[in-house]
Design an enzyme around this catalytic site. Structure first.
Site, mmCIF file in Angstrom:
data_model
loop_
_atom_site.group_PDB
_atom_site.id
_atom_site.type_symbol
_atom_site.label_atom_id
_atom_site.label_comp_id
_atom_site.label_asym_id
_atom_site.label_seq_id
_atom_site.Cartn_x
_atom_site.Cartn_y
_atom_site.Cartn_z
ATOM 1 N N ASP A 177 -1.065 19.330 -5.638
ATOM 2 C CA ASP A 177 -1.079 17.899 -5.892
ATOM 3 C C ASP A 177 -2.468 17.306 -5.690
ATOM 4 O OD1 ASP A 177 0.316 15.267 -6.217
ATOM 5 O OD2 ASP A 177 -0.392 14.987 -4.160
ATOM 6 N N GLU A 180 -2.914 19.703 -10.531
ATOM 7 C CA GLU A 180 -2.813 18.348 -11.037
ATOM 8 C C GLU A 180 -4.204 17.742 -10.894
ATOM 9 O OE1 GLU A 180 -1.120 13.897 -10.344
ATOM 10 O OE2 GLU A 180 -1.516 15.252 -8.678
#
Length: 638
Positions: A318, A371
């Site tokens: 993330d 990401e």
């Protein structure tokens, strides 16, 4: 009374050396709590890193949380590790570490950073646990996993928040357990032809509204849905259905709750002391100090733990962009440049390289996904070539441009044609994954169906066209739950998805379309074989802006497998649209987003189309086809 002993250790001198060097990648075997025996009597060994403490005690069920009962002993003068063996302690008991800091004698009660299990929030203690008794039954999957995760194979991912996919409304709107979720979700994934499921973070976290992105337990699956063994069973069941499991993982920041990592032993141990480096202004969280060897070892051990112990098939990292840039979400004067005066976080860059080299060095058949929302170079290129070493990167540019285009009324699309074509300029710069994720359906952004332009029929037609275009576009695929059947309202983590909508034909039709598209993507090699290579894509016509039409081909290494894709993003039918083709023959429509079975307008090409020797789009041969309004058609040679 539970006696404590100090003649047991799990650390060798080499363990300490590797820990201090930042290269120990299995600290979960050493740190935390472990069921052991001493002279034939069972108990629990505890070990915690607290180099700035003057004393550390285990406070637990077995001593009524009294810090005077079970003090740990400092292993040596340099490692900062405190340890001890408590005879008679057993599985299920809760505990924390009572830490007296060398900074003004301040005291803290901290959860175990290496705990494998925790109390169910809002309670915050760690729980003694053993996971070694689980017996896996996924040998076949694990032996063949490389064929499911390979870059030249189809990867279509369903992103799920376990707490809100489905709930037991009749039982007080409670969560489904890991085991309840597993069977229901696996059946659904097979029905929908997905290859993988990506679960939003299940590493233990205190606040439900963080969706799991504010972590306290990097080694503990959240107790909200069950035990660690039950999460193992979840993964096992997924593998029995040939579904890969990707886990969302958050090494970019951590929660500031008092029982967590923040100021762990009285100073900033895991994070930076200077808020210009150690505090994340956008999320109100702490940033890891990637320059500290022991912190890197902690994080990499976490990733390795999930891969080894839980058979996780991939990790989606993330907020990589927030790690890469020192000035991320900061104004001038709120950040410190690196030693060369730049804004790159050099220590985070080295950490990410070490992370990917480590996990891929052991598990060549898993996937590491970034990401990453900027144009940072070589995110998915090998470390030895100067890259970060990830396997895939989310294509955020494609997502933003595509949604912007589909929000426009078709009459305005001709003036914004670049939004739908620009992604092809860089589609092969990285190994891309196309995401329509949870981030696009929260915080007043509107659901996918509500983003589409037009009345209700047009919204559904546009969304069918978007999903069809996404399937044909180079890159692996990811869709967040609820989008596949057109949930009208934004995602709410506190409620189940609106499954009742599937009583309505339009929602049923959209769901069937997504299932069929996934099925086509899995079976037509031209749609996935060269997802990351120029060899798999060729424009037919990219500049028919006046009619809002795109056409291109997807290719494999066999000419007869070529797929011709024609997209009509205008709100009008073209009865005789001529398209240049690369191969002479008969082309059959194998998919149309406006088929009646999808509740479309049934403007189709029911019979194979003969190639004619009429030059078009710079090609000697062409075909004449019907293009439905707001529709996408796939053709294949027969």
């Amino acid at each position: 009374m539970n006696q404590i002993y100090y003649d047991i250790t799990r650390f060798s001198d080499m363990d300490i050396y590797l820990f201090k060097e930042g290269t120990h990648v299995k600290l979960y075997e050493k740190m935390g709590s472990h069921i052991m025996e001493r002279q034939g009597k069972k108990g629990v060994y505890f070990a915690v890193w607290a180099p700035n403490a003057v004393s550390v005690s285990v406070v637990a069920d077995f001593n009524h949380y009294d810090p005077s009962e079970h003090p740990l002993k400092l292993r040596d003068d340099s490692s900062g590790i405190w340890e001890g063996f408590v005879e008679g302690a057993f599985i299920g008991q809760t505990y924390k570490y009572h830490i007296v800091s060398s900074i003004n004698g301040r005291t803290f009660k901290k959860a175990d950073p290496y705990a494998k299990y925790a109390e169910k929030p809002p309670h915050s203690a760690s729980r003694i646990c053993s996971i070694d008794d689980y017996r896996w039954s996924d040998d076949i999957w694990m032996d063949l996993r490389k064929t499911h995760n390979a870059h030249d194979k189809p990867i279509t991912i369903y992103e799920v928040h376990l707490g809100s996919w489905r709930r037991k409304v009749e039982e007080g709107n409670r969560f489904l357990s890991y085991v309840e979720l597993a069977t229901e979700l696996a059946d659904y994934l097979v029905k929908m032809n997905y290859t993988h499921v990506e679960i939003m973070p299940i590493t233990e976290y205190p606040f439900e509204g963080s969706w799991g992105y504010q972590v306290t337990g990097y080694f503990a699956p959240t107790a909200r849905y069950g035990t660690p063994q039950e999460f193992m069973q979840f993964v096992d069941i997924m593998h029995s259905y040939n579904i890969g499991v990707i886990m969302d993982w958050v090494p970019s920041h951590f929660v500031t709750d008092g029982h967590g990592l923040l100021n762990f032993d009285g100073i900033c141990l895991y994070e930076h002391e200077d808020p210009r480096l150690g505090y994340h202004p956008e999320w109100g969280s702490a940033i890891f100090n990637y320059g500290r060897n022991e912190v890197r070892a902690f994080l990499i051990s976490s990733a390795m733990y999930w891969l080894e112990k839980f058979h996780i098939d991939g990790i989606r990292v993330d907020a990589v962009a927030s790690m890469l840039y020192l000035n991320y979400a900061r104004k001038d004067g709120e950040w410190l440049p690196n030693r060369y005066g730049g804004n790159e976080n050099l220590e985070a860059v080295e950490f990410l390289k070490q992370l990917n080299e480590t996990v891929y060095g052991v598990y060549q058949d898993i996937v590491m996904i970034a990401e990453e929302s900027t144009a940072y170079k070589k995110v998915t290129r090998p470390v030895y070539t100067g890259g970060l070493g990830f396997g895939f990167k989310w294509n955020m540019g494609w997502m933003h441009d595509t949604l912007k285009y589909f929000m426009l009324d078709p009459i305005h699309r001709q003036h914004n044609h670049q939004h739908i074509t620009f992604s092809m300029w860089y589609a092969f710069d990285e190994n891309f994954l196309l995401p329509l994720s949870h981030d696009e359906v929260v915080h007043m952004k509107g659901s996918l169906i509500n983003k589409m332009s037009g009345d209700e029929n047009q919204k559904f037609a546009n969304l069918r066209a978007l999903f069809s275009y996404m399937t044909a576009h180079p890159g692996k695929k990811l869709l967040f739950m609820g989008g596949e059947f057109g949930q009208w309202r934004e995602w709410n983590y506190e409620d189940s998805l609106d499954w009742h909508l599937l009583e309505k034909p339009m929602h049923q039709g959209l769901q069937r379309l997504v299932s069929d598209l996934n099925g086509l993507y899995k079976t037509e090699r031209a749609l996935y074989l060269y997802d990351e290579k120029h060899a798999g894509f060729e424009w037919i016509e990219a500049n028919d802006t006046q009619r809002n039409v795109l056409s291109f081909i997807r290719k494999s290494n066999i000419e007869d497998e070529t797929i011709l894709v024609v997209c009509n993003f205008a709100n009008r039918v073209y009865e005789n649209y001529r398209v240049g083709v690369p191969i002479f023959g008969r082309w059959k429509e194998i998919f149309n987003s406006q088929y009646k079975v999808y509740e479309g307008w049934n403007i189709t090409n029911p019979e194979p189309v003969e190639t004619e020797e009429i030059e078009c789009n710079g090609r000697k041969h062409s075909i004449n086809v019907r293009l439905p309004a707001l529709g996408v058609c796939f053709f294949k040679l027969i």
